[in-house]
Design a protein around this motif. Sequence first.
Motif, PDB file in Angstrom:
ATOM      1  N   VAL A   1       0.853  -1.188   0.000  1.00 16.75           N
ATOM      2  CA  VAL A   1       0.000   0.000   0.000  1.00 16.75           C
ATOM      3  C   VAL A   1       0.890   1.240   0.000  1.00 16.75           C
ATOM      4  N   ARG A   2       0.619   2.160  -0.938  1.00 16.54           N
ATOM      5  CA  ARG A   2       1.349   3.431  -0.901  1.00 16.54           C
ATOM      6  C   ARG A   2       0.739   4.269   0.209  1.00 16.54           C
ATOM      7  N   VAL A   3       1.547   4.607   1.231  1.00 16.24           N
ATOM      8  CA  VAL A   3       0.992   5.261   2.419  1.00 16.24           C
ATOM      9  C   VAL A   3       1.287   6.759   2.480  1.00 16.24           C
ATOM     10  N   THR A   4       2.435   7.181   1.988  1.00 13.38           N
ATOM     11  CA  THR A   4       2.740   8.623   1.977  1.00 13.38           C
ATOM     12  C   THR A   4       3.570   8.972   0.751  1.00 13.38           C
ATOM     13  N   SER A   5       3.555  10.277   0.449  1.00 20.99           N
ATOM     14  CA  SER A   5       4.340  10.780  -0.678  1.00 20.99           C
ATOM     15  C   SER A   5       4.637  12.247  -0.380  1.00 20.99           C
ATOM     16  N   GLY A   6       5.786  12.720  -0.813  1.00 26.28           N
ATOM     17  CA  GLY A   6       6.117  14.135  -0.601  1.00 26.28           C
ATOM     18  C   GLY A   6       7.327  14.544  -1.404  1.00 26.28           C
ATOM     19  N   LEU A   7       7.451  15.858  -1.588  1.00 21.91           N
ATOM     20  CA  LEU A   7       8.596  16.405  -2.313  1.00 21.91           C
ATOM     21  C   LEU A   7       9.469  17.151  -1.305  1.00 21.91           C
ATOM     22  N   PHE A   8      10.671  16.638  -1.094  1.00 22.02           N
ATOM     23  CA  PHE A   8      11.580  17.200  -0.106  1.00 22.02           C
ATOM     24  C   PHE A   8      12.707  17.942  -0.835  1.00 22.02           C
ATOM     25  N   THR A   9      12.990  19.176  -0.399  1.00 16.02           N
ATOM     26  CA  THR A   9      14.100  19.927  -0.999  1.00 16.02           C
ATOM     27  C   THR A   9      15.228  20.050   0.024  1.00 16.02           C
ATOM     28  N   PHE A  10      16.429  19.725  -0.452  1.00 14.53           N
ATOM     29  CA  PHE A  10      17.632  19.781   0.378  1.00 14.53           C
ATOM     30  C   PHE A  10      18.591  20.808  -0.237  1.00 14.53           C
ATOM     31  N   VAL A  11      19.375  21.463   0.636  1.00 19.46           N
ATOM     32  CA  VAL A  11      20.358  22.440   0.171  1.00 19.46           C
ATOM     33  C   VAL A  11      21.758  21.929   0.522  1.00 19.46           C
ATOM     34  N   ALA A  12      22.646  21.949  -0.464  1.00 16.36           N
ATOM     35  CA  ALA A  12      24.042  21.565  -0.225  1.00 16.36           C
ATOM     36  C   ALA A  12      24.682  22.637   0.652  1.00 16.36           C
ATOM     37  N   LEU A  13      25.445  22.214   1.651  1.00 19.77           N
ATOM     38  CA  LEU A  13      26.026  23.165   2.612  1.00 19.77           C
ATOM     39  C   LEU A  13      27.546  23.200   2.539  1.00 19.77           C
ATOM     40  N   ASP A  14      28.079  24.410   2.787  1.00 15.91           N
ATOM     41  CA  ASP A  14      29.543  24.526   2.898  1.00 15.91           C
ATOM     42  C   ASP A  14      29.944  24.381   4.377  1.00 15.91           C
TER      43      ASP A  14
END
Length: 135
Positions: A107-120
């Motif tokens: 069963v597909r239970v969740t879905s989402g679009l996550f944005t990550f930022v590369a860090l120095d």
Amino acid sequence: MTETTDRLTECRDPVLRVVPAPADINSNGHIFGGWVLAQMDIAGGIVASREVQGPCATVAIEAMQFLAPILLRDIISVYAEVERVGRTSIAIRLDVIATRDRGEQEVRVTSGLFTFVALDDNHRPRPIERETRLA
Ligand SMILES: CC(C)(COP(=O)(O)OP(=O)(O)OC[C@H]1O[C@@H](n2cnc3c(N)ncnc32)[C@H](O)[C@@H]1OP(=O)(O)O)[C@@H](O)C(=O)NCCC(=O)NCCS
């Protein structure tokens, strides 16, 4: 099994598989939304760090959908797909599939679009290498 779960489970390996514990259950007998969100964040962070070749931070979670409850004894699998690579950020689609009844049901239970930022080294946005952006 839906067409979506077919596509997810047959074409790719999950980034992680995990089993919720009794302490993760809310008063409805379902798994807390915050628990599954944390698993998605962990999986997305693994993929983002690999793609940008360094540390990164979650900057946004969009289009988060709780589609069906997760039950105790489900095995959850988190699938990731890179949707966009920007100058310093990377957006990753995360889908969670619950497997139950000894694999009889998916069963597909969740879905989402996550944005990550590369860090120095100063915890500020770092440009992602051009080769990564074109890959
Ligand atoms: C991540 C962080 C360093 C970004 O700093 P910032 O000053 O907002 O950076 P910028 O405005 O230059 O944005 C950086 C990138 O993030 C993107 N971004 C920023 N806010 C966004 C949002 N709400 N949704 C989607 N993308 C976003 C920008 O578009 C940019 O992408 P690009 O370079 O690919 O075009 C800072 O917001 C931060 O430290 N946040 C806390 C992170 C954290 O603790 N996360 C939880 C634990 S990991």
